[in-house]
Design a protein around this motif. Structure first.
Motif, PDB file in Angstrom:
ATOM      1  N   LEU A  46      35.156   2.614 -14.094  1.00  0.00           N
ATOM      2  CA  LEU A  46      35.347   2.205 -15.485  1.00  0.00           C
ATOM      3  C   LEU A  46      34.219   2.737 -16.367  1.00  0.00           C
ATOM      4  O   LEU A  46      33.081   2.864 -15.911  1.00  0.00           O
ATOM      5  N   LYS A  47      34.558   3.010 -17.613  1.00  0.00           N
ATOM      6  CA  LYS A  47      33.566   3.301 -18.651  1.00  0.00           C
ATOM      7  C   LYS A  47      33.690   2.177 -19.670  1.00  0.00           C
ATOM      8  O   LYS A  47      34.740   2.010 -20.284  1.00  0.00           O
ATOM      9  N   VAL A  48      32.617   1.395 -19.804  1.00  0.00           N
ATOM     10  CA  VAL A  48      32.672   0.200 -20.640  1.00  0.00           C
ATOM     11  C   VAL A  48      31.434   0.094 -21.522  1.00  0.00           C
ATOM     12  O   VAL A  48      30.420   0.740 -21.279  1.00  0.00           O
ATOM     13  N   LYS A  49      31.549  -0.775 -22.523  1.00  0.00           N
ATOM     14  CA  LYS A  49      30.443  -1.085 -23.424  1.00  0.00           C
ATOM     15  C   LYS A  49      30.063  -2.553 -23.209  1.00  0.00           C
ATOM     16  O   LYS A  49      30.935  -3.410 -23.119  1.00  0.00           O
ATOM     17  N   VAL A  50      28.760  -2.826 -23.126  1.00  0.00           N
ATOM     18  CA  VAL A  50      28.299  -4.206 -22.992  1.00  0.00           C
ATOM     19  C   VAL A  50      28.391  -4.857 -24.369  1.00  0.00           C
ATOM     20  O   VAL A  50      27.721  -4.453 -25.312  1.00  0.00           O
ATOM     21  N   VAL A  51      29.251  -5.866 -24.484  1.00  0.00           N
ATOM     22  CA  VAL A  51      29.452  -6.555 -25.750  1.00  0.00           C
ATOM     23  C   VAL A  51      28.438  -7.680 -25.907  1.00  0.00           C
ATOM     24  O   VAL A  51      27.839  -7.861 -26.963  1.00  0.00           O
ATOM     25  N   LYS A  52      28.248  -8.441 -24.808  1.00  0.00           N
ATOM     26  CA  LYS A  52      27.375  -9.606 -24.878  1.00  0.00           C
ATOM     27  C   LYS A  52      26.770  -9.855 -23.499  1.00  0.00           C
ATOM     28  O   LYS A  52      27.456  -9.766 -22.485  1.00  0.00           O
ATOM     29  N   VAL A  53      25.490 -10.185 -23.466  1.00  0.00           N
ATOM     30  CA  VAL A  53      24.835 -10.610 -22.225  1.00  0.00           C
ATOM     31  C   VAL A  53      24.866 -12.130 -22.226  1.00  0.00           C
ATOM     32  O   VAL A  53      24.171 -12.768 -23.006  1.00  0.00           O
TER      33      VAL A  53
ATOM     34  N   LYS B  22      22.213  -4.792 -21.385  1.00  0.00           N
ATOM     35  CA  LYS B  22      21.719  -4.759 -22.760  1.00  0.00           C
ATOM     36  C   LYS B  22      22.912  -4.577 -23.686  1.00  0.00           C
ATOM     37  O   LYS B  22      23.787  -3.740 -23.426  1.00  0.00           O
ATOM     38  N   GLU B  23      22.939  -5.343 -24.744  1.00  0.00           N
ATOM     39  CA  GLU B  23      24.063  -5.267 -25.679  1.00  0.00           C
ATOM     40  C   GLU B  23      24.195  -3.863 -26.263  1.00  0.00           C
ATOM     41  O   GLU B  23      23.192  -3.193 -26.533  1.00  0.00           O
ATOM     42  N   ASN B  24      25.447  -3.437 -26.445  1.00  0.00           N
ATOM     43  CA  ASN B  24      25.836  -2.127 -26.979  1.00  0.00           C
ATOM     44  C   ASN B  24      25.521  -0.971 -26.040  1.00  0.00           C
ATOM     45  O   ASN B  24      25.660   0.184 -26.427  1.00  0.00           O
ATOM     46  N   GLU B  25      25.117  -1.247 -24.812  1.00  0.00           N
ATOM     47  CA  GLU B  25      24.863  -0.203 -23.813  1.00  0.00           C
ATOM     48  C   GLU B  25      26.204   0.281 -23.256  1.00  0.00           C
ATOM     49  O   GLU B  25      27.091  -0.516 -22.974  1.00  0.00           O
ATOM     50  N   ILE B  26      26.363   1.592 -23.098  1.00  0.00           N
ATOM     51  CA  ILE B  26      27.558   2.164 -22.484  1.00  0.00           C
ATOM     52  C   ILE B  26      27.257   2.327 -20.997  1.00  0.00           C
ATOM     53  O   ILE B  26      26.245   2.920 -20.621  1.00  0.00           O
ATOM     54  N   LEU B  27      28.143   1.790 -20.145  1.00  0.00           N
ATOM     55  CA  LEU B  27      27.948   1.850 -18.701  1.00  0.00           C
ATOM     56  C   LEU B  27      29.085   2.600 -18.030  1.00  0.00           C
ATOM     57  O   LEU B  27      30.243   2.480 -18.422  1.00  0.00           O
ATOM     58  N   ILE B  28      28.729   3.343 -17.006  1.00  0.00           N
ATOM     59  CA  ILE B  28      29.718   3.952 -16.121  1.00  0.00           C
ATOM     60  C   ILE B  28      29.646   3.167 -14.816  1.00  0.00           C
ATOM     61  O   ILE B  28      28.610   3.132 -14.167  1.00  0.00           O
TER      62      ILE B  28
ATOM     63  N   THR C 135      27.136   8.192 -21.721  1.00  0.00           N
ATOM     64  CA  THR C 135      26.881   8.842 -23.001  1.00  0.00           C
ATOM     65  C   THR C 135      28.119   8.830 -23.900  1.00  0.00           C
ATOM     66  O   THR C 135      28.045   9.251 -25.046  1.00  0.00           O
ATOM     67  N   GLU C 136      29.246   8.363 -23.359  1.00  0.00           N
ATOM     68  CA  GLU C 136      30.483   8.326 -24.136  1.00  0.00           C
ATOM     69  C   GLU C 136      30.354   7.339 -25.288  1.00  0.00           C
ATOM     70  O   GLU C 136      29.491   6.466 -25.285  1.00  0.00           O
TER      71      GLU C 136
END
Length: 172
Positions: free
Chosen positions: A62-69, A110-116, A143-144
């Protein structure tokens, strides 16, 4: 007269045997019509899924964005070794879900971090889906660009119930 018995090796039992008895040097060799040929190892390109297509108890990339910790804690194992844990709400354009990060993975919470997320497992925890990266998985910074996360489709809010398969039900 004395007879000596020798245990057969894996190669004497079966030429195609795979397991702990097979030598690592023979990993990329194969017997075709009695001839030993060398095979090339080719890596397959990872296929990334969207959150809307996720089913429980399967592995995904998955490629996701951290919305909230939601929480970051340090707990102790039985042997008193510390374990960093973070539970995050992550998402993409199609939905969002909870993600558990442990040990060195927790640094990515971390919020707004893009994770693979590679080989992440969609587990059922307290009747809800939660992603976990086990020892076979990998978390890395992406980096997406994921501009907007679909918060309306939170797959971690849907309840799941364990239902026995008809194949294994006993008839009385």
């Amino acid at each position: 007269f004395f007879f000596f018995f020798k245990q057969k090796t894996a190669y004497e039992i079966l030429s195609g045997l795979v397991g702990s008895e097979m030598c690592i040097r023979d990993r990329y060799q194969r017997r075709v019509h009695g001839d030993l040929i060398k095979m090339k190892s080719t890596l397959q390109k990872a296929v990334f899924e969207k959150l809307k297509d996720v089913e429980p108890m399967k592995h995904y990339n998955l490629k996701v964005k951290v919305v909230k910790v939601e929480s970051k804690v340090q707990v102790k194992r039985v042997d008193d070794a510390p374990v960093d844990m973070a539970i995050c709400l992550v998402g993409d354009e199609t939905g969002c879900a909870k993600l558990l990060l442990k040990n060195t993975q927790a640094q990515f919470a971390k919020e707004n971090e893009i994770l693979i997320l590679r080989n992440v497992m969609a587990r059922i925890v307290k009747e809800r889906i939660r992603f976990e990266v086990d020892i076979w998985g990998k978390v890395e910074k992406g980096t997406e660009v994921i501009k907007e996360v679909n918060m309306k489709n939170n797959i971690s809010e849907a309840e799941y119930e364990a239902v026995p398969s008809k194949q294994y039900q006993l008839t009385l």
